[in-house]
Write a protein that holds these residues in place. Structure first.
Motif, short mmCIF file in Angstrom:
data_model
loop_
_atom_site.label_atom_id
_atom_site.label_comp_id
_atom_site.label_asym_id
_atom_site.label_seq_id
_atom_site.Cartn_x
_atom_site.Cartn_y
_atom_site.Cartn_z
N ASN A 249 -21.18 21.47 -25.81
CA ASN A 249 -20.42 22.07 -24.72
C ASN A 249 -20.91 23.48 -24.38
N LYS A 250 -22.21 23.71 -24.51
CA LYS A 250 -22.77 25.01 -24.12
C LYS A 250 -22.72 25.16 -22.61
N ALA A 251 -22.41 26.35 -22.15
CA ALA A 251 -22.35 26.62 -20.71
C ALA A 251 -23.75 26.79 -20.15
N ILE A 252 -23.87 26.55 -18.85
CA ILE A 252 -25.14 26.77 -18.17
C ILE A 252 -25.01 27.96 -17.24
N THR A 253 -26.13 28.59 -16.98
CA THR A 253 -26.18 29.75 -16.09
C THR A 253 -27.35 29.59 -15.13
N LEU B 286 -19.38 11.83 -20.27
CA LEU B 286 -20.62 12.30 -20.88
C LEU B 286 -21.81 11.97 -20.00
N LEU B 287 -21.89 10.74 -19.51
CA LEU B 287 -23.01 10.34 -18.67
C LEU B 287 -22.99 11.07 -17.34
N VAL B 288 -21.80 11.27 -16.78
CA VAL B 288 -21.70 11.97 -15.50
C VAL B 288 -22.12 13.43 -15.65
N LYS B 289 -21.75 14.03 -16.76
CA LYS B 289 -22.17 15.41 -16.99
C LYS B 289 -23.69 15.50 -17.09
N ALA B 290 -24.30 14.53 -17.76
CA ALA B 290 -25.75 14.51 -17.84
C ALA B 290 -26.37 14.34 -16.45
N LEU B 291 -25.80 13.47 -15.66
CA LEU B 291 -26.25 13.26 -14.28
C LEU B 291 -26.17 14.56 -13.48
N MET B 292 -25.07 15.29 -13.64
CA MET B 292 -24.88 16.53 -12.87
C MET B 292 -25.89 17.60 -13.27
N VAL B 293 -26.16 17.71 -14.56
CA VAL B 293 -27.15 18.69 -15.01
C VAL B 293 -28.53 18.32 -14.48
N ALA B 294 -28.85 17.01 -14.50
CA ALA B 294 -30.14 16.57 -13.99
C ALA B 294 -30.27 16.86 -12.49
N ARG B 295 -29.20 16.61 -11.72
CA ARG B 295 -29.27 16.89 -10.28
C ARG B 295 -29.39 18.38 -10.03
N HIS C 200 -28.61 25.33 0.44
CA HIS C 200 -27.94 26.63 0.32
C HIS C 200 -27.49 26.81 -1.14
N HIS C 201 -27.45 28.04 -1.59
CA HIS C 201 -27.10 28.28 -3.00
C HIS C 201 -25.67 27.88 -3.34
N ASP C 202 -24.83 27.64 -2.33
CA ASP C 202 -23.44 27.23 -2.60
C ASP C 202 -23.39 25.96 -3.46
N ILE C 203 -24.29 25.03 -3.19
CA ILE C 203 -24.21 23.73 -3.87
C ILE C 203 -24.56 23.85 -5.35
N VAL C 204 -25.55 24.66 -5.69
CA VAL C 204 -25.92 24.78 -7.09
C VAL C 204 -24.87 25.57 -7.87
N GLU C 205 -24.25 26.54 -7.22
CA GLU C 205 -23.18 27.30 -7.88
C GLU C 205 -21.96 26.42 -8.11
N LEU C 206 -21.68 25.53 -7.16
CA LEU C 206 -20.56 24.60 -7.34
C LEU C 206 -20.86 23.62 -8.48
N LEU C 207 -22.07 23.08 -8.51
CA LEU C 207 -22.43 22.17 -9.61
C LEU C 207 -22.34 22.87 -10.96
N ARG C 208 -22.81 24.10 -11.02
CA ARG C 208 -22.70 24.87 -12.27
C ARG C 208 -21.26 24.98 -12.71
N ASP C 209 -20.36 25.30 -11.79
CA ASP C 209 -18.95 25.49 -12.14
C ASP C 209 -18.32 24.18 -12.61
N LEU C 210 -18.65 23.09 -11.96
CA LEU C 210 -18.07 21.81 -12.37
C LEU C 210 -18.55 21.42 -13.76
N VAL C 211 -19.83 21.65 -14.05
CA VAL C 211 -20.34 21.34 -15.38
C VAL C 211 -19.66 22.21 -16.43
N ASN C 212 -19.57 23.49 -16.17
CA ASN C 212 -19.00 24.41 -17.16
C ASN C 212 -17.51 24.20 -17.37
N LYS C 213 -16.82 23.72 -16.35
CA LYS C 213 -15.38 23.49 -16.47
C LYS C 213 -15.07 22.05 -16.86
N ASN C 214 -16.10 21.25 -17.11
CA ASN C 214 -15.93 19.85 -17.51
C ASN C 214 -15.11 19.06 -16.50
#
Length: 516
Positions: free
Chosen positions: A21-25, A92-101, A113-127
């Motif tokens: 459950n390490k966070a991404i930046t 678990l699989l969906v989280k892996a999918l999100m990190v890969a995307r 636009h950078h909005d999408i990557v920041e949103l993906l980051r937040d969803l991953v970090n907030k599970n």
């Protein structure tokens, strides 16, 4: 924190995010590259015909989309392709999918636009994991349907799994203060056009396959140990004359596991002496059955297959895999097929076949232990009770056998099972996500089979009362198993203990490294 977009992501990075459950930046330099790429697309796309920006999609690309409908086009793409079926992918699989995307988009060649990557980051970090279904994508324009369900959540629609509950996306976003994505130019196409579902699932498969290989080496060693096999078949001297990396790695693993065992026999001490040739018929087999003696030759190619699959999948993880490629460096936009999933599909089929063979080895070793006519050492089914009245491991063997049979049928390759679709625009496809999901099923099955094998070995150790003769590695595992699965004599339902052992093996690495 795991930085995404600055350097190559490794399998260990993915494992840390998923299992620790390490966070991404998102590093600033990578975000600046994305902004530069986005600004180039804005400038370059003016008064030009560019696929997926001012045209329809797939076979509809011949139709130009009017200026006032360009953003609606992207929303229509996401909503129309949110058409998955079957069971939901696990969080678990969906989280892996999100990190890969996210990692693909962070390469800075997708015009987003950078909005999408920041949103993906937040969803991953907030599970917060989108509800994504197993069936849909054919793996040619990428995992269109699975990634469309991701896109549906990004725009604030659909459902998510949050805190183990299925909830409307809008409610979770509101509670967490998350703003849904607003389309700028091509975020819809950039989200769904890629191989990130098959890649994310495939990376999880490789992590679990590494565990299985370690467990198979451990249980193969223990099987050899309890039957007092000879030591030369996993010796350095025998294996080094065959020049395969995997075979020699597996041999080294077996030597590490069995170091200090007082049960493994030396051929030199038992057969290479004068008394060894005084008999015409020998009670002990001069050589063990293949499932005991050929472990390095069977598991060796499986080791090599897992290592190669890791290399290919990590390359895919760190690649740009959508279309078109927006190249601000060369000031151009290139149309092609980087979304095609053949690399992942082929590796998943190869991995699936390898793990099926691993389960077959386990089943043969299990059968050897349970068949007193073969081992001439244990009672039938390692029955510690009254023969004829009690049944020992007999019932559990049926489960192992039927599960391996399913693996064998599932091992038909998806890679060669292309079906043209999309008005024959997608006339050859990879079926990569199907391949990854079928491989996951084979892996899940194999943990169950190895769990039954481990329980059988524990019963065999108690029958022999040989705990003090085991190697330190195998003794430690025996103790761990007996905490979850006590020795039994009288017949009782064992499905709960079977599940506990399976979960233990799924969530833990054996006390050896397959990359040592």
């Amino acid at each position: 924190m795991i930085p995404v977009g600055q350097s190559v992501l490794t399998l260990n990075d993915i494992s840390d995010v998923l299992f620790k459950n390490k966070a991404i930046t998102l590093p600033e330099a990578a975000l600046e590259k994305i902004n530069t790429n986005f600004e180039f697309l804005q400038q370059f796309s003016s008064n030009k015909l560019i696929y997926g920006i001012n045209t329809g999609f797939g076979p509809m690309a011949q139709y130009k989309v009017s200026e006032e409908n360009l953003l609606q086009l992207q929303y229509n793409l996401i909503r129309s392709h949110s058409s998955g079926s079957g069971v939901l992918l696990s969080p678990l699989l969906v989280k892996a999918l999100m990190v890969a995307r996210l990692n693909s988009l962070m390469q800075g060649f997708s015009g987003i636009h950078h909005d999408i990557v920041e949103l993906l980051r937040d969803l991953v970090n907030k599970n917060v994991t989108p509800c994504i279904y197993e069936h849909g994508g054919v793996g040619a324009s990428g995992d269109l349907v699975q990634l469309a369900h991701l896109g549906l959540v990004l725009i604030g629609e659909g459902e998510v799994i949050y805190e183990d509950c299925l909830r409307p996306t809008a409610d979770v976003f509101k509670n967490l203060g998350i703003k849904p994505l607003s389309i700028h130019i091509r975020e819809g196409l950039a989200t769904i056009n890629g191989t990130s579902a098959m890649t994310g699932i495939g990376l999880v498969n490789i992590i679990q396959a590494q565990k299985l290989l370690g467990w198979s080496a451990m249980l193969s060693a223990m099987t050899n140990e309890v039957v007092e096999a000879y030591d030369d078949h996993y010796s350095q001297q025998l294996n080094i004359v065959k020049h395969h990396i995997g075979q020699n790695k597996v041999a080294a693993m077996l030597r590490e596991i069995l170091e200090g065992s007082k049960m493994i026999r030396s051929r030199s001490k038992h057969l290479y002496h004068a008394d060894g040739i005084k008999h015409d018929v020998f009670e002990d087999k001069v050589q063990e059955y293949y499932s005991l003696r050929c472990v390095t030759q069977v598991l060796g190619p499986i080791y090599d297959t897992i290592i190669n699959a890791e290399n290919v999948l990590v390359n895919e993880l760190n690649s740009v895999n959508d279309n078109p490629v927006v190249d601000h460096v060369n000031q151009n936009i290139f149309h092609g097929g980087n979304f095609h999933g053949d690399y992942v599909s082929l590796e998943m089929d190869k991995l699936k076949i390898a793990i099926t063979k691993l389960s077959m080895l386990a089943e043969r070793q299990l059968n050897y232990l349970l068949n007193d006519k073969l081992n001439q050492k244990f009672p039938p089914f390692i029955n510690l009770g009254v023969l004829g009245l009690n049944f020992g491991m007999q019932g559990m063997q049926f489960t192992a056998t039927s599960t391996v049979a399913e693996n064998q049928t599932l091992s038909f390759p998806m890679y060669v099972h292309s079906i043209p679709n999309n008005n024959d625009n997608q006339d050859i496809v990879s079926m990569g996500c199907n391949a990854a999901l079928m491989t996951k099923k084979v892996i899940d099955n194999t943990f169950a089979v190895l769990g039954i094998q481990l329980m059988t070995i524990a019963q065999a150790i108690d029958y022999l009362n040989c705990q003090q003769k085991l190697s330190p590695h195998t003794l430690e595992l025996y103790k761990q198993v007996r905490e979850m699965f006590p020795k039994f004599i009288e017949d009782q339902p064992k499905y709960k203990e079977m599940e506990a052992i399976r979960l233990f093996m799924e969530t833990n690495h054996p006390a050896i490294s397959i990359k040592a």
